[in-house]
Write a protein that holds these residues in place. Structure first.
Motif, PDB file in Angstrom:
ATOM      1  N   VAL A 161      19.308  72.829  23.275  1.00  0.00           N
ATOM      2  CA  VAL A 161      17.526  72.018  23.261  1.00  0.00           C
ATOM      3  C   VAL A 161      17.045  70.835  23.189  1.00  0.00           C
ATOM      4  N   MET A 162      18.811  69.989  22.815  1.00  0.00           N
ATOM      5  CA  MET A 162      18.465  68.109  22.924  1.00  0.00           C
ATOM      6  C   MET A 162      19.941  67.805  24.066  1.00  0.00           C
ATOM      7  N   THR A 163      19.437  66.636  25.091  1.00  0.00           N
ATOM      8  CA  THR A 163      20.821  65.672  25.111  1.00  0.00           C
ATOM      9  C   THR A 163      20.169  64.311  24.793  1.00  0.00           C
ATOM     10  N   SER A 164      20.936  64.194  24.131  1.00  0.00           N
ATOM     11  CA  SER A 164      21.115  63.241  23.129  1.00  0.00           C
ATOM     12  C   SER A 164      22.507  61.895  24.369  1.00  0.00           C
ATOM     13  N   LEU A 165      21.989  60.578  23.935  1.00  0.00           N
ATOM     14  CA  LEU A 165      22.927  59.895  24.717  1.00  0.00           C
ATOM     15  C   LEU A 165      23.592  59.026  23.972  1.00  0.00           C
ATOM     16  N   ILE A 166      25.156  59.188  23.622  1.00  0.00           N
ATOM     17  CA  ILE A 166      26.279  58.410  23.535  1.00  0.00           C
ATOM     18  C   ILE A 166      26.697  57.648  24.384  1.00  0.00           C
ATOM     19  N   ASN A 167      26.961  56.576  23.999  1.00  0.00           N
ATOM     20  CA  ASN A 167      27.521  55.325  24.075  1.00  0.00           C
ATOM     21  C   ASN A 167      28.610  55.009  24.299  1.00  0.00           C
ATOM     22  N   ILE A 168      29.683  54.848  24.882  1.00  0.00           N
ATOM     23  CA  ILE A 168      30.810  54.082  24.536  1.00  0.00           C
ATOM     24  C   ILE A 168      30.856  52.337  24.648  1.00  0.00           C
ATOM     25  N   ASN A 169      31.177  51.908  23.216  1.00  0.00           N
ATOM     26  CA  ASN A 169      31.652  50.391  22.727  1.00  0.00           C
ATOM     27  C   ASN A 169      32.698  50.118  24.253  1.00  0.00           C
ATOM     28  N   SER A 170      31.860  49.966  25.762  1.00  0.00           N
ATOM     29  CA  SER A 170      32.794  49.377  26.412  1.00  0.00           C
ATOM     30  C   SER A 170      33.554  48.047  26.036  1.00  0.00           C
ATOM     31  N   PRO A 171      34.816  47.305  26.618  1.00  0.00           N
ATOM     32  CA  PRO A 171      36.490  48.273  27.299  1.00  0.00           C
ATOM     33  C   PRO A 171      36.758  49.467  25.774  1.00  0.00           C
ATOM     34  N   LEU A 172      36.715  51.154  26.118  1.00  0.00           N
ATOM     35  CA  LEU A 172      38.003  51.705  25.720  1.00  0.00           C
ATOM     36  C   LEU A 172      37.858  51.665  23.747  1.00  0.00           C
ATOM     37  N   THR A 173      36.387  51.437  23.562  1.00  0.00           N
ATOM     38  CA  THR A 173      36.646  51.644  22.841  1.00  0.00           C
ATOM     39  C   THR A 173      35.376  53.020  21.319  1.00  0.00           C
ATOM     40  N   PHE A 174      35.315  53.775  21.241  1.00  0.00           N
ATOM     41  CA  PHE A 174      34.672  54.746  20.155  1.00  0.00           C
ATOM     42  C   PHE A 174      34.542  54.653  18.999  1.00  0.00           C
ATOM     43  N   ASP A 175      33.250  53.743  19.106  1.00  0.00           N
ATOM     44  CA  ASP A 175      33.036  54.385  17.227  1.00  0.00           C
ATOM     45  C   ASP A 175      32.434  55.264  16.597  1.00  0.00           C
ATOM     46  N   ASP A 176      32.545  55.358  14.977  1.00  0.00           N
ATOM     47  CA  ASP A 176      32.478  56.297  13.934  1.00  0.00           C
ATOM     48  C   ASP A 176      30.900  55.808  14.084  1.00  0.00           C
ATOM     49  N   VAL A 177      30.240  55.998  14.807  1.00  0.00           N
ATOM     50  CA  VAL A 177      28.628  55.651  14.406  1.00  0.00           C
ATOM     51  C   VAL A 177      28.243  56.986  15.926  1.00  0.00           C
ATOM     52  N   MET A 178      28.463  56.258  17.057  1.00  0.00           N
ATOM     53  CA  MET A 178      28.161  57.387  18.154  1.00  0.00           C
ATOM     54  C   MET A 178      29.249  58.375  18.375  1.00  0.00           C
ATOM     55  N   MET A 179      30.091  58.070  17.954  1.00  0.00           N
ATOM     56  CA  MET A 179      31.171  59.790  17.890  1.00  0.00           C
ATOM     57  C   MET A 179      30.839  60.436  16.286  1.00  0.00           C
ATOM     58  N   GLY A 180      30.568  60.156  15.203  1.00  0.00           N
ATOM     59  CA  GLY A 180      29.512  61.110  14.614  1.00  0.00           C
ATOM     60  C   GLY A 180      28.195  61.819  14.894  1.00  0.00           C
ATOM     61  N   ALA A 181      27.807  60.950  15.795  1.00  0.00           N
ATOM     62  CA  ALA A 181      26.477  62.057  16.001  1.00  0.00           C
ATOM     63  C   ALA A 181      27.589  62.707  17.358  1.00  0.00           C
ATOM     64  N   LEU A 182      27.988  62.117  18.577  1.00  0.00           N
ATOM     65  CA  LEU A 182      28.509  63.486  18.901  1.00  0.00           C
ATOM     66  C   LEU A 182      29.243  64.827  18.400  1.00  0.00           C
ATOM     67  N   GLU A 183      30.091  64.009  17.317  1.00  0.00           N
ATOM     68  CA  GLU A 183      30.401  65.507  16.368  1.00  0.00           C
ATOM     69  C   GLU A 183      29.452  66.087  16.090  1.00  0.00           C
ATOM     70  N   VAL A 184      28.420  65.812  15.776  1.00  0.00           N
ATOM     71  CA  VAL A 184      27.326  66.519  14.692  1.00  0.00           C
ATOM     72  C   VAL A 184      26.760  67.901  16.737  1.00  0.00           C
TER      73      VAL A 184
END
Lengths: 515, 515
Positions: free
Chosen positions: A229-252
């Motif tokens: 019921v939702m499509t949310s936007l998880i940005n990658i901190n380019s180059p090649l970095t996945f921060d904890d805030v975005m990954m935390g949201a992705l995990e949820v």
């Protein structure tokens, strides 16, 4: 659709009809999402695609990616067979590609109005508005910080746009609301002011949790558990970095089977190499790592191959939009996404202009056309973007949304049935004749040609007598008329009260935070 | 090129160097015509193409076309085996297709500066400016009838545009010059104010003869006899009508081995059926008849498959531009042209707007992108078009011509050599790093990204302090700067005097005619 309709009836229950709002519903026509009947433009040949794919695996294996401040993620990667040293995750050749196989190639995002649910993937294109600007602009009051009133106005404009399929997310940043509370008001606006699908909050994992909880109130807990019921936007901190805030949201979101766009955010020349092939390599490596991670959290979680890519003006350092290099990357990334069997997000109403002028429109039209022809499945920012994404423009929202109608018509392709062959018309009219009055024209003219609802088609003299208005002025008037005539879609009062209570309760648990 | 250079030396002869103008030459960089390294978008499948081709033959055989007031043409058709009754020419199935086989698939149009000669056909795209408007517009003085001074200004702007390969023809109608003398002044301007290739007059067969005679003075008589030095615009009076003026001009040009664009002029719904497939059928029938006729005049005469197509606004009756139906027709006609093996002319900076505003730019960008991707070989109207072609706009000329640079870059395609793969850059920068300072960026940034020379890329604050100028204002300033800095290309004085004498002599033989 019938399943969703059943679900709605089931949720509102026997007393639902009685509790329904008495508001009269106004028919707001919304087009179905685009189903392309034209080919994509494939600008990379097989050799180029192979090289880029091989290089992306080399990047993952040799250089790796950083998962920052996220021990759980590092452990997931270790368990999956990656080489983890510190925060660096090196992914053996082929592993990411194997992991992403469980991601669906297409999924349904449900709207509370089941007629407005969207299918993301395949030959479809779903259009959503601008996302993220801290400022708004209109021709009357100029540029200013965005407020919650602006946010609601953009949701209303989106609700009333025939060609927008999706209400989006942060249509502008409501800077008058504390940062830690914004997501509650924003979600409430999307849930109550429109019945189109929307996006969840990603600025903190706890806000993603709130988003899921609010959706349970809107759709029912069981439904949310089993449907997207939702499509949310998880940005990658380019180059090649996945921060904890975005990954935390992705995990949820992944854990709750809610969709995420895994999207490198790249200004070419700064966050990626200053070449198209190099940027595509990095984009692919980043998406492979991010999508694979989503599947480590929950196999089958719906995800989208994202690519937000622009180039940099090497004279000023400013990002530029609607440029040919961005088009090439967008075309190429679409090919890479299709080869992975993932839905694709890119393009939008991009421009660098400060005003809804010719620059804004050239750059936007370049981007929208390229988005359609590159096979984009989910187009965020498809209307309203101004000044490199710093500004949501009222006038441009309406102008762009109108142009999206042209994309619908172009994507329909060419009908070749007997009626469209029109041989009777050519026979009837003959050399030197005129088609306006012939039978074929009379039968077909209402459905034949797309027509703008905001641009000017009048003769010069009429246009001049009416004030010689330019497009921005015409759009200003359209904005005013639309907002004045807005009527919210019907909603179950009990549901809207439950959402309101949730928002009040959560706010009461927080102190104000403005940064 | 070396052949042409030899030719120039030969013509100016031993004393040529001494007679050369002393004017210093200023280096005006002109890009080479576009050679596409990206695919075309093919929106019609083989079945649709077959149906349209079959139907077009049916139109020629059953309905036929009218050659008006032109007994010589009717006789040529009779001799070729057509069924001629009155002015109606019915062409047996397959005959036109057989006749056009002698038309070349590609030809060289020579410029007086051999570096600026163009190859029309194949994967090439040659860009020429707006053609035909009786009015001009600039932001300072507004809309007014065009004069010869305006004409010269547009030729100068075209000469100075890096991305325009061709000086075009009637860049605006010089309404202050008698109709019967205009062509002389216009040709003289193209011949002297620029060294790019140009078009000849088509408004009367005698003016086509004058055009050929003037070219003999510019290029030498022998050279003109053996080479193509003009590409001229022969419009078909759709539906299915070939008038004596246009055919008379075509006969002159074909007989002299000069190129002609054979171009249906169609407002869909008025001059052709209100469907894409029906319009394509009529376009193909008309082009088949027109091109076949050119080959009856002279086998091997260079011709271009033209398609000027727009749609009609069924509310107001106004032609509309940049619409999706026009795009579909343009894509489809490109496929038909390629199947015939003919060079293709279509698209341009089309718009219906009265000002160089957002409407103008949306519609234009839609048309330019579609023109590139539909495989157009010769794009007339590629800059400067305003108000449905009634107006040549100074500002839009400069804005559009700038956008043509983006087409060049997009058409280059994606380089996949080791340097562009940029693996060294990705290795050097790594996760979380920054590319601006890396070696790869330093080596490549100057050649990597296309950059507008008129649009605004500045930060908001700078832009605001400098006057918050919109695109039209920026373009106005650019127009002024360009015209102020114009320097004519070097020219053999004897040649320019001979042209001047010819113009004076011909004018002295005519009385003034203003209609």
């Amino acid at each position: 659709m019938s399943e969703a309709a059943t679900r709605r009836r089931g949720r509102t229950g026997g007393g639902g009809a009685a509790r329904r709002a008495e508001r009269s519903t106004v028919s707001i026509e919304t087009a179905r999402f685009i189903e392309r009947n034209i080919p994509n433009l494939e600008i990379l040949n097989a050799e180029a695609l192979d090289i880029i794919e091989t290089n992306a695996e080399t990047v993952l294996e040799e250089i790796g990616v950083n998962f920052v401040n996220n021990e759980a993620a590092l452990q997931r990667w270790r368990d999956a067979g990656a080489d983890v040293q510190g925060e660096r995750v090196r992914i053996p050749r082929g592993l990411a590609r194997e992991l992403i196989k469980t991601a669906p190639s297409q999924f349904t995002q449900h709207a509370r109005n089941p007629d407005k649910s969207v299918e993301i993937g395949g030959k479809n294109l779903v259009l959503a508005p601008v996302y993220g600007p801290p400022f708004v602009h209109d021709m009357e009051k100029g540029r200013r910080y965005a407020t919650m009133d602006d946010f609601r106005n953009f949701v209303k404009l989106g609700h009333m746009s025939k060609w927008l399929h999706h209400s989006g997310g942060t249509v502008c940043e409501p800077t008058d609301i504390p940062v830690n509370k914004r997501h509650l008001d924003m979600l409430q606006a999307h849930m109550t002011l429109t019945d189109k699908p929307f996006m969840g909050s990603v600025t903190d994992p706890s806000r993603a949790v709130d988003s899921v909880e609010m959706c349970k109130l809107l759709f029912g807990a069981d439904f949310v558990d089993q449907n997207t019921v939702m499509t949310s936007l998880i940005n990658i901190n380019s180059p090649l970095t996945f921060d904890d805030v975005m990954m935390g949201a992705l995990e949820v979101y992944a854990a709750n089977n809610q969709a995420a766009i895994i999207s490198p955010f790249i200004v070419g020349g700064a966050m990626a190499p200053v070449s198209v092939a190099g940027t595509l390599t990095q984009v692919l490596a980043e998406v492979l790592a991010g999508v694979a991670y989503s599947q480590l959290v929950r196999k089958g979680a719906p995800v989208i191959f994202g690519a937000f890519v622009t180039s940099i003006d090497m004279n000023s350092g400013a990002p530029t939009f609607g440029t040919p290099e961005a088009s090439q990357i967008t075309y190429g990334a679409g090919q890479l996404a299709r080869r992975l069997g993932l839905p694709y997000r890119s393009a939008g109403s991009f421009c660098g202009s400060k005003l809804p002028d010719a620059q804004a429109a050239y750059e936007t039209a370049n981007s929208l056309n390229m988005g359609l022809l590159s096979g984009v499945n989910f187009m965020l920012h498809s209307c309203g973007w101004l000044e490199g994404g710093l500004v949501s423009s009222y006038e441009k929202f309406v102008l762009d949304a109108d142009q999206l109608g042209a994309l619908h018509q172009l994507a329909r392709g060419v009908s070749i049935d007997a009626e469209h062959q029109a041989m009777d018309a050519i026979r009837e009219v003959g050399p030197g004749g005129h088609y306006l009055g012939c039978g074929h024209t009379q039968r077909n003219f209402k459905t034949s040609f797309w027509r703008s609802e905001v641009l000017d088609y009048k003769p010069f003299e009429t246009w001049y007598e009416e004030g010689a208005r330019d497009s921005a002025t015409l759009a200003s008037e359209k904005v005013r008329r639309k907002l004045d005539s807005y009527v919210p879609p019907a909603m179950d009062v009990a549901v809207s009260e439950a959402i309101n209570e949730f928002v009040s309760k959560r706010k009461s648990e927080m102190s104000d935070a403005f940064s």
